[in-house]
Design an enzyme around this catalytic site. Structure first.
Site, PDB file in Angstrom:
ATOM      1  N   PRO A 313      -7.882   5.009   5.514  1.00 30.08           N
ATOM      2  CA  PRO A 313      -6.439   4.849   5.692  1.00 30.08           C
ATOM      3  C   PRO A 313      -6.101   3.730   6.674  1.00 30.08           C
ATOM      4  CG  PRO A 313      -7.228   6.683   7.000  1.00 30.08           C
ATOM      5  CD  PRO A 313      -8.421   6.163   6.237  1.00 30.08           C
ATOM      6  N   ARG A 315      -2.297   2.144   6.662  1.00 27.16           N
ATOM      7  CA  ARG A 315      -0.857   2.312   6.871  1.00 27.16           C
ATOM      8  C   ARG A 315      -0.498   3.617   7.595  1.00 27.16           C
ATOM      9  NH1 ARG A 315       2.810   0.100   3.089  1.00 27.16           N
ATOM     10  NH2 ARG A 315       1.051   0.032   1.672  1.00 27.16           N
ATOM     11  N   ARG A 356       7.407  -7.657   3.406  1.00 26.33           N
ATOM     12  CA  ARG A 356       7.345  -6.552   2.433  1.00 26.33           C
ATOM     13  C   ARG A 356       8.629  -6.364   1.628  1.00 26.33           C
ATOM     14  NH1 ARG A 356       6.466  -1.884   3.223  1.00 26.33           N
ATOM     15  NH2 ARG A 356       4.956  -1.520   1.544  1.00 26.33           N
ATOM     16  N   TYR A 360       7.720  -6.897  -2.156  1.00 23.59           N
ATOM     17  CA  TYR A 360       7.587  -5.659  -2.947  1.00 23.59           C
ATOM     18  C   TYR A 360       8.913  -4.955  -3.187  1.00 23.59           C
ATOM     19  CZ  TYR A 360       2.961  -6.177  -0.722  1.00 23.59           C
ATOM     20  OH  TYR A 360       1.778  -6.648  -0.240  1.00 23.59           O
ATOM     21  N   CYS A 387      15.594 -19.716   4.845  1.00 27.83           N
ATOM     22  CA  CYS A 387      16.415 -20.394   3.845  1.00 27.83           C
ATOM     23  C   CYS A 387      16.164 -19.832   2.456  1.00 27.83           C
ATOM     24  CB  CYS A 387      16.085 -21.878   3.869  1.00 27.83           C
ATOM     25  SG  CYS A 387      16.410 -22.557   5.471  1.00 27.83           S
ATOM     26  N   GLU A 388      16.366 -18.550   2.277  1.00 29.35           N
ATOM     27  CA  GLU A 388      16.190 -17.920   0.964  1.00 29.35           C
ATOM     28  C   GLU A 388      17.111 -16.729   0.907  1.00 29.35           C
ATOM     29  OE1 GLU A 388      12.551 -17.087  -0.826  1.00 29.35           O
ATOM     30  OE2 GLU A 388      11.439 -18.553   0.340  1.00 29.35           O
TER      31      GLU A 388
HETATM   32  N1  LLP Z   1      -9.229   0.520   1.335  1.00 27.99           N
HETATM   33  C1  LLP Z   1      -9.116  -0.503   0.480  1.00 27.99           C
HETATM   34  C2  LLP Z   1     -10.249  -0.884  -0.336  1.00 27.99           C
HETATM   35  C3  LLP Z   1      -7.902  -1.197   0.384  1.00 27.99           C
HETATM   36  O1  LLP Z   1      -7.816  -2.211  -0.456  1.00 27.99           O
HETATM   37  C4  LLP Z   1      -6.806  -0.816   1.185  1.00 27.99           C
HETATM   38  C5  LLP Z   1      -5.545  -1.524   1.109  1.00 27.99           C
HETATM   39  C6  LLP Z   1      -6.970   0.261   2.072  1.00 27.99           C
HETATM   40  C7  LLP Z   1      -8.198   0.905   2.113  1.00 27.99           C
HETATM   41  C8  LLP Z   1      -5.866   0.726   2.983  1.00 27.99           C
HETATM   42  O2  LLP Z   1      -4.739   1.161   2.329  1.00 27.99           O
HETATM   43  P1  LLP Z   1      -3.565   1.859   3.173  1.00 27.99           P
HETATM   44  O3  LLP Z   1      -4.084   3.168   3.686  1.00 27.99           O
HETATM   45  O4  LLP Z   1      -3.206   0.958   4.294  1.00 27.99           O
HETATM   46  O5  LLP Z   1      -2.479   2.016   2.203  1.00 27.99           O
HETATM   47  N2  LLP Z   1       0.212  -5.359   1.629  1.00 27.99           N
HETATM   48  C9  LLP Z   1       0.518  -4.128   0.925  1.00 27.99           C
HETATM   49  C10 LLP Z   1      -0.619  -3.159   0.942  1.00 27.99           C
HETATM   50  C11 LLP Z   1      -1.900  -3.729   0.413  1.00 27.99           C
HETATM   51  C12 LLP Z   1      -3.009  -2.782   0.562  1.00 27.99           C
HETATM   52  C13 LLP Z   1      -4.303  -3.444   0.328  1.00 27.99           C
HETATM   53  N3  LLP Z   1      -5.406  -2.572   0.407  1.00 27.99           N
HETATM   54  C14 LLP Z   1       1.757  -3.508   1.540  1.00 27.99           C
HETATM   55  O6  LLP Z   1       2.309  -4.107   2.450  1.00 27.99           O
HETATM   56  O7  LLP Z   1       2.219  -2.458   1.120  1.00 27.99           O
END
Ligand code: LLP
Length: 462
Positions: A313, A315, A356, A360, A387-388
């Site tokens: 984890p 996030r 984000r 997204y 500027c967007e």
């Molecule tokens: N493990 C792997 C192999 C991953 O690719 C990721 C996230 C994680 C763990 C961690 O995921 P988390 O628990 O943080 O959700 N930039 C995007 C999120 C991209 C996530 C990429 N991989 C956003 O801002 O929502």
């Protein structure tokens, strides 16, 4: 007050437009007697005066508590089913040497996704054996460094990488533990860019090819096979996707046990968090219970031992800890379709410190930070200064209608993929990251200066 017709259907007019919903704000966020936002006892005004705005404010105790909490929940639940869990913090969400120490002190390992992230974890003094290296296109130099320093696991993402890692391990005279990333084909219900296990994407190896790959790994004396890996996506609110991925991986896991040991199963990260008051993610405790049940149930069905489960984890550990403070610059009441008014509140940051919303369509929430106000709530859109027209920080929320230039506003839950994905678009300098704890504030990553912005331009003449 009735809802503004321009508001999205999920957004209700808040009873208290000064309120700080506990699920969205970091644990030590509060209003002082005067109505000002404080985080870990430090007032928003003092933070803005001392560090300027925008500023990312990290509630240090919140991060440590979430890291320790996830460790405790998974330890407890996997002990209940006669096994154990390893928790890796996914450093891609936000990594600095301080954060690396906070999470490893709480008993977590760290997952790094590049040579740069590896360098930060090593600079923090983290034992390399507690690191895992990811990436669908690790360079030879990244592999060499990771193997050379002795990372605890490398997640192999393609056939070609088996040889690359094996060669590096041989050169360094090591036996390198590796996992094999599988594309389970599970469709996680999240934004397309955040879903990582659909068939048509770049990560991992199709289930059908996995056994061959494991045989290749096992044939290399310089590699040790740890087990399979699956990460289905990010910001996921239900456990069904994880259960389905685990079910698909399990059959293979059991089959592989016939050819040698498969000590672990890595189910990745992706646990969702609340960005607005309508988001209702599962609690970490509940996730741990479900994961243990899923894994123990799957093992019982196939008559195999419950493997050690690893999770990654990011996030859910760092996201809720951080609030970005901005200063309001200009305000416009924009009449839309001659019918309703949306208040555009422009702040001194934007898509360069949090991409984000524009990337997204992610929703966030906002509160006035320097004061509380009894004014009627008004629908606002917090816009950045780039500027967007897509440069939006908070698409829709209600703020007291007397919000004015010079006010500070706080946007919660910006700890994950905010600073980490920041840019210098329009030559804005990246804001500092300030940790607050027990009434004290300190910079853990300094903000950029104009000098930094010019420092790599080789044509600067003075
Ligand atoms: N493990 C792997 C192999 C991953 O690719 C990721 C996230 C994680 C763990 C961690 O995921 P988390 O628990 O943080 O959700 N930039 C995007 C999120 C991209 C996530 C990429 N991989 C956003 O801002 O929502």
């Amino acid at each position: 007050m009735s809802a503004n017709p321009l508001a999205p259907s999920w957004l209700a007019v808040p009873d208290d437009a000064n309120g700080l919903p506990a699920a969205v704000w970091s644990r030590n966020a509060a209003r002082s007697e005067s109505g000002e936002l404080t985080i870990a006892g430090v007032g928003a005004t003092a933070l803005a005066e001392r560090f300027g705005t925008p500023v990312y404010v990290v509630d240090e105790a919140d991060v440590k508590a979430r890291a320790a909490g996830i460790r405790a929940s998974f330890d407890r639940e996997f002990a209940r089913v006669g096994s154990a869990a390893k928790v890796y913090y996914a450093g891609k969400a936000f990594l600095s040497t301080e954060v690396a120490r906070w999470v490893t002190d709480a008993g977590l390992n760290i997952d790094v996704a590049s040579g740069g992230e590896l360098a930060v974890a090593l600079a923090a003094g983290v034992d390399a054996a507690r690191l895992g290296l990811h990436g669908n296109n690790k360079s030879l130099a990244e592999i060499d460094r990771a193997v050379g320093v002795g990372v605890g696991a490398i997640v192999i993402d393609s056939r070609i990488e088996i040889e690359r890692v094996a060669d590096a391990a041989q050169r360094h005279g090591r036996v390198q533990p590796v996992r094999l990333r599988i594309n389970s084909g599970v469709h996680a219900s999240t934004h397309e860019y955040l879903a990582t296990a659909r068939e048509d994407q770049k990560f991992g190896i199709p289930l059908a090819d996995a056994a061959d790959h494991v045989a290749l790994i096992r044939a290399h004396p310089s590699l040790q096979f740890l087990g399979l890996h699956s990460h289905i996506g990010s910001q996921i609110f239900e456990s069904d996707g994880f259960a389905e991925a685990a079910r698909r991986l399990f059959a293979l896991h059991a089959e592989l046990l016939e050819g040698g040991p498969v000590p672990e199963l890595n189910l990745g990260g992706g646990f969702g968090i609340a960005y607005t008051s309508v988001d209702e993610p599962l609690s970490i405790d509940e996730i741990a219970v479900r994961f243990a049940d899923i894994v123990a149930g799957g093992a019982a069905e196939l008559g195999i031992p419950v493997p050690v489960v690893a999770i990654e984890p990011g996030r859910s550990i760092i996201g809720p800890s951080t609030t970005t403070l901005y200063t309001v610059g200009t305000i416009k009441d924009v009449l839309v379709d001659g019918a309703a008014t949306r208040k555009y509140v422009s702040v001194d940051g934007g898509m360069s410190d949090n991409v984000r919303p524009s990337l997204y369509g992610a929703d966030y929430s906002v509160r006035i930070a320097n004061r509380a106000s009894d004014a009627e709530p008004a629908l606002v859109r917090i816009a950045g200064k780039h500027c967007e027209s897509g440069d939006i920080v908070v698409r829709a929320d209600y703020l007291p209608s007397d919000v004015r230039p010079g006010d500070l506003v706080g946007v919660p839950a910006t700890g994950a993929y905010g600073w980490a994905m920041s840019s210098n678009y329009n030559y804005l300098a990246r804001p500092p990251v300030v940790a607050v704890l027990d009434g004290e504030a300190r910079v853990i990553v300094r903000g950029e200066t104009e000098e930094d912005l010019l420092s790599r331009d080789m044509g600067v003449t003075r």
